[in-house]
Design a protein around this motif. Structure first.
Motif, PDB file in Angstrom:
ATOM      1  N   ARG A   6       0.840  -1.213   0.000  1.00 21.96           N
ATOM      2  CA  ARG A   6       0.000   0.000   0.000  1.00 21.96           C
ATOM      3  C   ARG A   6       0.873   1.262   0.000  1.00 21.96           C
ATOM      4  N   TYR A  65       2.278   1.598  -3.435  1.00 24.94           N
ATOM      5  CA  TYR A  65       1.245   2.021  -4.391  1.00 24.94           C
ATOM      6  C   TYR A  65       1.021   3.539  -4.305  1.00 24.94           C
ATOM      7  N   TRP A  66       0.926   4.051  -3.094  1.00 19.50           N
ATOM      8  CA  TRP A  66       0.659   5.486  -2.946  1.00 19.50           C
ATOM      9  C   TRP A  66       1.856   6.339  -3.356  1.00 19.50           C
ATOM     10  N   MET A 125     -11.837  10.493  -0.865  1.00 18.71           N
ATOM     11  CA  MET A 125     -10.615  10.866  -0.143  1.00 18.71           C
ATOM     12  C   MET A 125      -9.355  10.516  -0.938  1.00 18.71           C
ATOM     13  N   GLN A 126      -9.433   9.480  -1.746  1.00 15.95           N
ATOM     14  CA  GLN A 126      -8.244   9.096  -2.545  1.00 15.95           C
ATOM     15  C   GLN A 126      -7.801  10.240  -3.444  1.00 15.95           C
ATOM     16  N   LEU A 145      -6.108  12.836  -1.320  1.00 10.07           N
ATOM     17  CA  LEU A 145      -4.747  12.410  -0.955  1.00 10.07           C
ATOM     18  C   LEU A 145      -3.800  12.582  -2.134  1.00 10.07           C
ATOM     19  N   LEU A 204       1.432   8.775   5.152  1.00  8.93           N
ATOM     20  CA  LEU A 204       1.350   7.352   4.793  1.00  8.93           C
ATOM     21  C   LEU A 204       2.061   6.506   5.843  1.00  8.93           C
ATOM     22  N   VAL A 207      -0.115   6.546   9.060  1.00 11.46           N
ATOM     23  CA  VAL A 207      -1.406   5.842   9.011  1.00 11.46           C
ATOM     24  C   VAL A 207      -1.231   4.375   8.621  1.00 11.46           C
ATOM     25  N   ARG A 226      -2.876  17.090   7.358  1.00 11.50           N
ATOM     26  CA  ARG A 226      -4.263  16.931   7.836  1.00 11.50           C
ATOM     27  C   ARG A 226      -5.054  18.229   7.665  1.00 11.50           C
ATOM     28  N   LEU A 229      -5.901  18.466   4.010  1.00 15.20           N
ATOM     29  CA  LEU A 229      -6.983  17.529   3.642  1.00 15.20           C
ATOM     30  C   LEU A 229      -8.327  18.050   4.119  1.00 15.20           C
ATOM     31  N   ARG A 230      -8.309  18.583   5.324  1.00 21.40           N
ATOM     32  CA  ARG A 230      -9.540  19.134   5.890  1.00 21.40           C
ATOM     33  C   ARG A 230     -10.055  20.302   5.037  1.00 21.40           C
TER      34      ARG A 230
END
Lengths: 161, 98
Positions: free
Chosen positions: A23, A26-27, A105-106, A109, A121, A124, A152, A155-156
């Motif tokens: 994961r 991948y990101w 959300m993806q 991100l 990443l 989390v 964060r 993102l918010r």
């Protein structure tokens, strides 16, 4: 430790961490096939040196370090530029990227600059502390705290826009 | 007691941290309680979004290429190349058998 014990220990680590390493990869590269190859290369490299790993508890951080190196090597080979220099104030407006309100959300991100996404990443997916992330990324703990905090907040902000 | 700013900073940098001070602040400060709820929701969404599906039998393929049964047998061959060669061989022999 006998070679059989080393093999078992490595297998246990591979089973425990391969999903989160995939994961993470991948990101970083946004390609499932490539992420799989990178994780495979990482674990192969780790396997070759597993017997010499003195601190088994450091195995997870070590695997992430190897994977980051593999990813860097890939980018070097492919001569692709990572978006390390991007700043949060350069975040694209959602409208500019064609992303509608209520977007997943993806996509949010993906809109984060790499230097902010990566520590998030690691926190989390990897469950690392800011100090551990600092050791993996060669940053101070304070710098990591600032980056995850800003990630964060960004993102918010993106989610609310 | 934690200040509002301190509490928010902790939540943004270490969201899983739960202390007595944080719980007490949540009870006494409605604005921060709302901030914490939103932060928790955002973190759940982030976690869900990051946990993409992992390819089936990924670990088996990796272990097969690493061959943990023998430390001395660790190959220097690229697993990528190796898996591509294996896939090609499987296509050739698979098609002959079908």
């Amino acid at each position: 430790m006998t070679s059989v014990d080393v093999g078992r220990d490595f297998e246990s680590a591979a089973r425990t961490y391969s999903a989160e390493l995939f994961r993470f990869a991948y990101w970083k590269v946004k390609d499932r096939g490539l992420a799989e190859d990178l994780v495979q290369d990482t674990l192969l490299r780790a396997w070759k040196a597993w017997a010499s790993l003195k601190d088994r508890h450091a195995g997870k951080s070590w695997l992430y370090r190897i994977l980051r190196n593999e990813i860097a090597r890939y980018y070097e080979r492919a001569r692709l530029q990572m978006q390390e220099g991007a700043e949060l104030d350069e975040l694209p407006e959602l409208g500019q990227t064609g992303v509608e309100q209520g977007v997943e959300m993806q996509n949010l991100l993906n809109a984060l600059p790499e230097q902010y996404r990566e520590p998030l990443l690691l926190q989390v997916l990897g469950g690392f502390t800011c100090a551990e992330i600092g050791a993996i990324m060669s940053l101070s703990e304070a710098a990591v705290m600032q980056r995850v905090s800003r990630a964060r907040l960004a993102l918010r902000k993106l989610a609310e826009d | 007691m934690l200040s509002c700013e301190q509490l928010r900073q902790i939540k943004l940098t270490d969201p899983k941290r739960v202390t007595v001070g944080i719980r007490l602040h949540r009870l006494l400060c409605p604005k921060c309680a709302c901030f914490l709820d939103k932060a928790d929701a955002l973190d759940r969404d982030v976690e869900d979004a990051l946990r993409i599906d992992v390819p089936e039998s990924l670990v088996e393929r990796i272990l097969c290429s690493c061959d943990p049964a023998s430390a001395s047998a660790a190959t220097t061959e690229s697993p990528r190349l190796r898996s591509r060669v294996l896939a090609a061989l499987s296509r050739i022999f698979g098609s002959r058998h079908s």
